[in-house]
Design a protein around this motif. Sequence first.
Motif, PDB file in Angstrom:
ATOM      1  N   GLN A 156     -16.523  -4.248 -10.399  1.00  0.00           N
ATOM      2  CA  GLN A 156     -16.484  -2.470 -10.695  1.00  0.00           C
ATOM      3  C   GLN A 156     -17.114  -1.511  -9.558  1.00  0.00           C
ATOM      4  OE1 GLN A 156     -18.613  -1.112 -13.928  1.00  0.00           O
ATOM      5  NE2 GLN A 156     -16.457  -0.188 -14.633  1.00  0.00           N
ATOM      6  N   ALA A 157     -15.741  -1.097  -8.952  1.00  0.00           N
ATOM      7  CA  ALA A 157     -16.059   0.049  -8.208  1.00  0.00           C
ATOM      8  C   ALA A 157     -15.617   1.492  -8.110  1.00  0.00           C
ATOM      9  CB  ALA A 157     -15.667  -0.303  -6.797  1.00  0.00           C
ATOM     10  N   ALA A 158     -16.648   2.284  -7.887  1.00  0.00           N
ATOM     11  CA  ALA A 158     -16.604   4.026  -8.413  1.00  0.00           C
ATOM     12  C   ALA A 158     -14.948   3.806  -8.624  1.00  0.00           C
ATOM     13  CB  ALA A 158     -17.224   4.787  -7.098  1.00  0.00           C
ATOM     14  N   GLY A 159     -14.544   4.695  -9.479  1.00  0.00           N
ATOM     15  CA  GLY A 159     -13.151   4.933  -9.166  1.00  0.00           C
ATOM     16  C   GLY A 159     -12.252   4.566  -9.299  1.00  0.00           C
ATOM     17  N   GLN A 167     -14.273 -12.925 -23.910  1.00  0.00           N
ATOM     18  CA  GLN A 167     -15.099 -12.573 -23.025  1.00  0.00           C
ATOM     19  C   GLN A 167     -16.093 -11.422 -23.261  1.00  0.00           C
ATOM     20  OE1 GLN A 167     -13.669 -11.874 -18.528  1.00  0.00           O
ATOM     21  NE2 GLN A 167     -12.099 -12.956 -19.178  1.00  0.00           N
ATOM     22  N   TYR A 168     -17.846 -11.832 -23.131  1.00  0.00           N
ATOM     23  CA  TYR A 168     -18.954 -11.638 -23.120  1.00  0.00           C
ATOM     24  C   TYR A 168     -18.869 -10.874 -22.215  1.00  0.00           C
ATOM     25  CZ  TYR A 168     -17.923 -12.497 -27.914  1.00  0.00           C
ATOM     26  OH  TYR A 168     -17.688 -12.336 -29.127  1.00  0.00           O
ATOM     27  N   PHE A 169     -20.299  -9.781 -20.872  1.00  0.00           N
ATOM     28  CA  PHE A 169     -20.360  -9.430 -19.844  1.00  0.00           C
ATOM     29  C   PHE A 169     -21.910  -9.294 -20.061  1.00  0.00           C
ATOM     30  CE2 PHE A 169     -16.379  -8.213 -17.743  1.00  0.00           C
ATOM     31  CZ  PHE A 169     -15.625  -8.439 -18.757  1.00  0.00           C
ATOM     32  N   GLY A 170     -22.623  -9.695 -19.277  1.00  0.00           N
ATOM     33  CA  GLY A 170     -23.968  -9.748 -18.258  1.00  0.00           C
ATOM     34  C   GLY A 170     -23.930  -8.398 -18.107  1.00  0.00           C
ATOM     35  N   PRO A 171     -25.732  -8.000 -18.199  1.00  0.00           N
ATOM     36  CA  PRO A 171     -25.347  -7.014 -17.848  1.00  0.00           C
ATOM     37  C   PRO A 171     -25.121  -5.815 -16.634  1.00  0.00           C
ATOM     38  CG  PRO A 171     -27.579  -8.152 -17.112  1.00  0.00           C
ATOM     39  CD  PRO A 171     -26.761  -9.089 -17.911  1.00  0.00           C
ATOM     40  N   GLY A 172     -25.455  -6.921 -14.970  1.00  0.00           N
ATOM     41  CA  GLY A 172     -24.758  -6.848 -14.465  1.00  0.00           C
ATOM     42  C   GLY A 172     -25.890  -6.312 -12.816  1.00  0.00           C
ATOM     43  N   THR A 173     -25.187  -6.350 -11.813  1.00  0.00           N
ATOM     44  CA  THR A 173     -26.270  -6.152 -10.700  1.00  0.00           C
ATOM     45  C   THR A 173     -25.339  -4.891  -9.810  1.00  0.00           C
ATOM     46  OG1 THR A 173     -26.787  -8.379 -10.638  1.00  0.00           O
ATOM     47  CG2 THR A 173     -26.789  -6.759  -8.851  1.00  0.00           C
ATOM     48  N   ARG A 174     -26.002  -4.136  -9.664  1.00  0.00           N
ATOM     49  CA  ARG A 174     -25.664  -2.779  -8.703  1.00  0.00           C
ATOM     50  C   ARG A 174     -25.877  -3.411  -7.474  1.00  0.00           C
ATOM     51  NH1 ARG A 174     -22.446   0.793  -9.154  1.00  0.00           N
ATOM     52  NH2 ARG A 174     -23.384   1.596 -11.270  1.00  0.00           N
ATOM     53  N   LEU A 175     -25.024  -3.183  -6.472  1.00  0.00           N
ATOM     54  CA  LEU A 175     -24.904  -3.907  -4.774  1.00  0.00           C
ATOM     55  C   LEU A 175     -24.822  -2.683  -3.944  1.00  0.00           C
ATOM     56  CD1 LEU A 175     -25.651  -5.602  -2.392  1.00  0.00           C
ATOM     57  CD2 LEU A 175     -23.250  -6.422  -2.513  1.00  0.00           C
ATOM     58  N   THR A 176     -25.746  -2.251  -3.192  1.00  0.00           N
ATOM     59  CA  THR A 176     -25.571  -1.199  -2.719  1.00  0.00           C
ATOM     60  C   THR A 176     -25.323  -1.878  -0.842  1.00  0.00           C
ATOM     61  OG1 THR A 176     -26.484   0.568  -3.956  1.00  0.00           O
ATOM     62  CG2 THR A 176     -26.226   1.067  -1.405  1.00  0.00           C
ATOM     63  N   VAL A 177     -24.585  -1.264  -0.081  1.00  0.00           N
ATOM     64  CA  VAL A 177     -24.698  -1.850   1.579  1.00  0.00           C
ATOM     65  C   VAL A 177     -24.825  -0.756   2.237  1.00  0.00           C
ATOM     66  CG1 VAL A 177     -22.993  -3.479   2.704  1.00  0.00           C
ATOM     67  CG2 VAL A 177     -23.370  -3.594   0.630  1.00  0.00           C
ATOM     68  N   LEU A 178     -25.581  -1.082   3.252  1.00  0.00           N
ATOM     69  CA  LEU A 178     -25.668   0.210   3.869  1.00  0.00           C
ATOM     70  C   LEU A 178     -25.160   0.176   5.457  1.00  0.00           C
ATOM     71  CD1 LEU A 178     -29.077   1.901   2.657  1.00  0.00           C
ATOM     72  CD2 LEU A 178     -27.140   2.237   1.645  1.00  0.00           C
ATOM     73  N   ASP A 225     -18.150  -3.718   0.204  1.00  0.00           N
ATOM     74  CA  ASP A 225     -18.782  -4.665  -0.691  1.00  0.00           C
ATOM     75  C   ASP A 225     -19.143  -4.166  -1.358  1.00  0.00           C
ATOM     76  OD1 ASP A 225     -18.748  -7.540   1.800  1.00  0.00           O
ATOM     77  OD2 ASP A 225     -17.386  -6.462  -0.259  1.00  0.00           O
ATOM     78  N   SER A 226     -19.534  -2.993  -1.243  1.00  0.00           N
ATOM     79  CA  SER A 226     -20.859  -2.503  -2.285  1.00  0.00           C
ATOM     80  C   SER A 226     -19.906  -1.530  -4.003  1.00  0.00           C
ATOM     81  CB  SER A 226     -20.792  -0.079  -2.084  1.00  0.00           C
ATOM     82  OG  SER A 226     -21.656  -0.464  -1.439  1.00  0.00           O
ATOM     83  N   GLY A 227     -20.407  -2.186  -5.114  1.00  0.00           N
ATOM     84  CA  GLY A 227     -20.301  -2.230  -6.078  1.00  0.00           C
ATOM     85  C   GLY A 227     -20.658  -2.480  -7.025  1.00  0.00           C
ATOM     86  N   PHE A 228     -20.684  -3.141  -8.077  1.00  0.00           N
ATOM     87  CA  PHE A 228     -21.453  -2.656  -9.634  1.00  0.00           C
ATOM     88  C   PHE A 228     -20.241  -4.358 -10.046  1.00  0.00           C
ATOM     89  CE2 PHE A 228     -24.377  -2.406 -13.289  1.00  0.00           C
ATOM     90  CZ  PHE A 228     -24.085  -3.507 -14.304  1.00  0.00           C
ATOM     91  N   TYR A 229     -21.147  -5.872 -10.377  1.00  0.00           N
ATOM     92  CA  TYR A 229     -20.638  -6.835 -10.527  1.00  0.00           C
ATOM     93  C   TYR A 229     -21.209  -7.544 -11.585  1.00  0.00           C
ATOM     94  CZ  TYR A 229     -18.920  -6.889  -5.096  1.00  0.00           C
ATOM     95  OH  TYR A 229     -19.195  -6.690  -3.930  1.00  0.00           O
ATOM     96  N   LEU A 230     -20.101  -7.372 -12.269  1.00  0.00           N
ATOM     97  CA  LEU A 230     -20.448  -8.066 -13.650  1.00  0.00           C
ATOM     98  C   LEU A 230     -19.925 -10.107 -13.541  1.00  0.00           C
ATOM     99  CD1 LEU A 230     -19.197  -5.065 -15.074  1.00  0.00           C
ATOM    100  CD2 LEU A 230     -21.424  -5.571 -15.685  1.00  0.00           C
ATOM    101  N   CYS A 231     -21.007 -10.484 -14.375  1.00  0.00           N
ATOM    102  CA  CYS A 231     -20.688 -11.722 -14.796  1.00  0.00           C
ATOM    103  C   CYS A 231     -20.235 -11.981 -16.005  1.00  0.00           C
ATOM    104  CB  CYS A 231     -21.755 -12.933 -14.692  1.00  0.00           C
ATOM    105  SG  CYS A 231     -21.788 -14.335 -15.014  1.00  0.00           S
ATOM    106  N   ALA A 232     -18.991 -12.661 -16.323  1.00  0.00           N
ATOM    107  CA  ALA A 232     -18.302 -12.682 -18.265  1.00  0.00           C
ATOM    108  C   ALA A 232     -18.339 -14.044 -18.410  1.00  0.00           C
ATOM    109  CB  ALA A 232     -16.933 -12.106 -17.760  1.00  0.00           C
TER     110      ALA A 232
END
Lengths: 113, 117
Positions: free
Chosen positions: A38-41, A102-113, A85-92
Amino acid sequence: SQTIHQWPATLVQPVGSPLSLECTVEGTSNPNLYWYRQAAGRGLQLLFYSVGIGQISSEVPQNLSASRPQDRQFILSSKKLLLSDSGFYLCACTFVRGTDTQYFGPGTRLTVL
Amino acid sequence: AQSVTQPDIHITVSEGASLELRCNYSYGATPYLFWYVQSPGQGLQLLLKYFSGDTLVQGIKGFEAEFKRSQSSFNLRKPSVHWSDAAEYFCAVGFLISSGSARQLTFGSGTQLTVLP
């Protein structure tokens, strides 16, 4: 109980570094597993899905890869991260095969600088 | 190809007012339809789903949705909104992946709901 765990919850990584995100599920066997980003926008995009151990299908070409070393473990990896690759990664997970829900996990917020 | 449209990017309602979030889909076969809700920084929670049968489906938290095949719509409704309903809502259509062994979800772009006190 049926639960989806994702680790880590947040991650900040430099460009060019490797990546490993983990998803584990409890309370089921032989589930279908999915990675979404899930990337912004840009909404939710399916990256990979797996119907069994060692079986990985990719939906979009990219520098990411996925593996399923165990029945209830799904890993998302990269050898060299890009800014994009920055974004919110969700496992289902589909806890019961054939139910198509499909049920979703809590997610991982990844920020690449 | 399948697609989902949520025409309202942002909706604001007062607490206690009724709510309807719109969802239109495009899919050649009988659709499997879902509504999910996402609070900031959280995963998606399933509100309700439609596979077949009664076209009015009830979900959690007092939500319901109605499947209208003639309009290709699956709108989400709630008669009285609570402040805790403020979140982003996603409509999705599920379709079989070519191998037939799994079902992929295509999501709409989401509707952000703000609830005024």
